[in-house]
Design an enzyme around this catalytic site. Structure first.
Site, short mmCIF file in Angstrom:
data_model
loop_
_atom_site.label_atom_id
_atom_site.label_comp_id
_atom_site.label_asym_id
_atom_site.label_seq_id
_atom_site.Cartn_x
_atom_site.Cartn_y
_atom_site.Cartn_z
N ASP A 350 -9.68 -1.23 -2.28
CA ASP A 350 -9.00 -2.23 -2.27
C ASP A 350 -8.68 -3.80 -2.23
O ASP A 350 -10.59 -3.79 -2.42
CB ASP A 350 -9.28 -1.91 -1.10
CG ASP A 350 -8.13 -2.28 -0.19
OD1 ASP A 350 -6.71 -2.49 0.00
OD2 ASP A 350 -8.15 -3.55 0.84
N GLU A 404 -6.45 -2.01 -7.24
CA GLU A 404 -5.82 -2.54 -6.48
C GLU A 404 -5.76 -3.99 -6.91
O GLU A 404 -6.31 -5.04 -6.08
CB GLU A 404 -5.37 -2.31 -5.63
CG GLU A 404 -4.18 -2.52 -4.49
CD GLU A 404 -4.52 -3.60 -3.27
OE1 GLU A 404 -2.98 -3.82 -2.43
OE2 GLU A 404 -5.29 -3.74 -2.53
#
Length: 690
Positions: A350, A404
């Site tokens: 993330d 991401e």
């Protein structure tokens, strides 16, 4: 950012030029526009090699040996005693306090500093500490003291009444026995079901690992997904953070059950052929001091950058100092821990953009290659991310890593040996933005197939991507899912069979077409967030003071898709058949995307992958009879029709009919003929060449 077109002359010049720098310039060979930045690329690569040499003692041990901190730090049961260790260089004293000593300082539980290091160690006989005991550290430092949860705690539990978090001794008599000893993920293609354990059930409560295993996992398997990406595994104080404000990095969230129950879920997924990857958060940490790493021992910068870089300006969180070897050791050990102890098959990292740049990417346009090499990059974070990928694939060569990342940093998903950062995939974050923009800003008659085709294939040639229409981000309160943007409140009043209005019919049709064009153009994988496959009607709103701590919107209403009187099942059924068709083409990812035809005036798009022919008519009003497409000679059968009545369509085509190509002498040498098709408005067909 997609690879730019380069003239043959320039390519020839590049291939004849003498190689300079580190020699690991595969990504430069693949994209000559990176040539001016070769020294920077090589410098980053060499920085990783230096760290690898340091951490492996010049290759005398492996990076996996280095990343075994969880076996040393924390609380461990040995043959005759308990051993506890913590890195806290600023501490002056550390006591363990808990159920075993009535939460009082006791010299039997006073750790000693290991000479010449910032580590502390405590050893006590086995009789003093037992499985299930709650405990914390009582840490003292010059000018202060406080109770803290150990950084390496593997079990952290929140008291239901006081809401206080504590570490818990977790050493069951029997270790978990895995039924699936080894597992190989299926990645051709990778079909990811993004999910959240707590909100993965109908009931207005926090769901459990076991409930997910028993009730949701069978749905995922039936729908044809071969991978689940689980959010919010690492313990986090605030449930509504979606798991992105982590406090205890080695502790699976106890909200959902025990570590053994998480292992049972992963084991069950593997038995169904489903890989399990974790949404791992190494980009920042929660600011909480009592629960997290923000002030373990009076030094707020022990784990985090000092000064202006200490706090993330947009996330209200703390930013790791990747320049510190102890921090790198902590995070690398975290990667190995989840792979080794829980058999996760990899990670979706993330917030990678936030890690790559000192600015966290905020307010930056990233309009040219120079924006990736202008000195504002965090080389420490880049080194860490690359080391993490090297480690993960050392521990498990079949592991999956996904970044991401929104800036388009070149080389992110290229091999380390080629000068890349080693991720297997990067998220194609341009695609959901494109669909939102199209739905919000364009009339249906202005949707251009040429633009759609460009956007879903806009990627670097040497990097694999995960394509998706929408993720959890679009489902949160304050945003809208695709189905809500298309239909809005009419979902509540006209989503029953036979009661659909024009807006609902349009939404159902476009929902299917958007997903089909996205998944059929992948070069790596496809992702769907839990419930979006059937057009889940509610946004996500976790319990909070503003909604009276309600779980009403922090759940998934599976009863809707199970109800055949409602239209949700049409979308769910289509999603299942769509994935089945994609998987029916062997080595789908390796089959080139061959454009057959596009016409922006007609709003027609057609392309082939292997023996599959995809044909889209995006026109909202115009249907075409005998629309001609020049395709390889042969016969074609319809294998998927978005307009089929079983998917909530009008059923205007006879899908049982075999379609034969028509001879044209002009194209005999190309072995092509004309295929004439009926293309209803706002529909798509997939045909298979026999």
């Amino acid at each position: 950012m997609a690879t730019k077109k380069v003239t043959e002359k320039k390519v020839a010049a590049r291939t004849t030029k003498k190689t300079t720098g580190c020699g690991h310039i595969g990504i430069v060979k693949n994209d000559p526009y990176l040539e001016p930045y070769e020294d920077a690329i090589c410098g980053r690569h060499d920085n990783v090699l230096r760290k690898l040499s340091q951490f492996t003692n010049n290759g005398k041990k492996s990076i996996a040996d280095f990343a075994a901190g969880y076996e040393y730090y924390g609380l461990h049961m040995l043959s005759r005693e308990w051993a506890f260790r913590e890195w806290a260089p600023n501490a002056t004293a550390i006591y363990l306090v808990g159920d075993f000593n009535d939460w009082k300082e006791d010299d039997k539980f006073l750790a000693h500093r290991i000479e010449g290091s910032g580590d502390w160690e405590l050893r006590v006989p086995l009789k003093y500490i037992h499985h299930g005991d709650f405990f914390k550290m009582h840490v003292k430092w010059n000018g202060g003291e406080g109770e803290r949860i150990p950084a390496w705690a593997t079990r952290v539990v929140q008291d239901e009444h006081t809401k206080i978090f504590c570490a818990q001794v977790w050493s069951p008599e029997q270790s978990y026995q895995w039924s699936v000893k080894s597992f190989s993920p299926s990645t051709s293609p990778l079909l990811i079901y993004e999910c959240h354990i707590g909100m993965g059930q109908d009931a207005e409560k926090v769901g459990t690992y076991t409930e997910f295993k028993d009730n949701v996992l069978p749905r995922i398997a039936k729908d044809g997904y071969n991978c689940i990406q689980i959010m919010a595994i690492q313990e986090h104080p605030y449930y509504g953070s979606f798991g992105y404000h982590v406090s205890s990095f080695f502790a699976p969230s106890s909200r959902f059950g025990t570590p053994e129950e998480l292992k049972e879920l992963i084991d069950a997924a593997h038995s169904k052929g489903i890989a399990v990857i974790m949404d791992i958060v190494h980009s920042h940490a929660v600011k909480n001091e009592a629960e997290g790493l923000g002030n373990i021992a009076g030094d707020h910068n022990q784990y985090f950058y000092p000064g202006e870089r200490h706090e993330h300006p947009a996330w209200d969180s703390l930013c790791f100092d990747y320049s510190k070897d102890n921090v790198t050791h902590f995070l690398l050990s975290n990667c190995k821990y989840w792979l080794s102890e829980f058999h996760f098959d990899g990670f979706r990292f993330d917030g990678v953009t936030s890690m790559l740049y000192n600015s966290h990417g905020l307010g930056e346009a990233f309009s040219g290659y120079g924006d990736y090499f202008n000195g504002h990059e965090d080389d420490n974070a880049i080194c860490y991310l690359t080391l993490a990928n090297v480690l993960i694939h050392k521990v498990n060569p079949k592991a999956i890593t996904i970044a991401e990342e929104v800036s388009g940093m070149p080389g992110l998903a290229a091999k380390f040996e080629d000068g890349g950062y080693g991720f297997d995939y990067r998220m194609a974050m341009n695609i959901p933005d494109f669909w939102i923009k199209s739905i919000k800003e364009l009339k249906d008659e202005d949707w251009k197939p040429s633009s759609i085709f460009w956007e879903v294939r806009n990627r670097r040639n040497d990097e694999k991507t995960i394509s998706y229409c929408e993720s959890h981000d679009q489902a949160l309160v304050g945003d809208k899912t695709i189905i809500f943007r298309l239909i809005d409140a009419d979902m509540y009043w006209h989503f029953k069979n036979g009661d659909e209005n024009d807006k609902v019919c349009r939404g159902i049709a476009l929902h299917k077409m958007i997903r089909l064009v996205t998944v059929s153009t992948i070069n790596g994988g496809y992702l769907n967030f839990m419930g979006n496959e059937f057009g889940h009607p509610e946004w996500i709103d976790f319990p909070r003071e503003g909604n009276n701590w309600s779980h009403k919107y922090a759940r998934r209403q599976w009863n809707l898709v199970d109800n055949k009187d409602l239209d949700y099942h049409y979308l769910g059924d289509f999603d299942r058949e769509m994935l089945k068709v994609i998987k029916s083409e062997k080595n789908f990812n390796r089959t080139p995307i061959l454009e057959i035809w596009h016409n922006d005036t007609d709003q027609i798009l057609a392309y082939m992958r292997g023996d599959l022919l995809f044909v889209f008519n995006f026109s909202p009003t115009r249907s075409f009879t005998d629309y001609g497409l020049l395709v390889p000679t042969g016969s074609y059968d319809i294998v998927l029709d978005t307009d089929n009545k079983q998917f909530g369509g009008n059923g205007l085509n006879d899908d049982s009919m075999m379609h034969l190509t028509n001879y044209d002498s002009l194209y005999v040498d190309e072995r092509k003929e004309w295929l004439k098709l009926y293309l209803p408005a706002r529909s798509a067909l997939v045909l298979r060449k026999n």
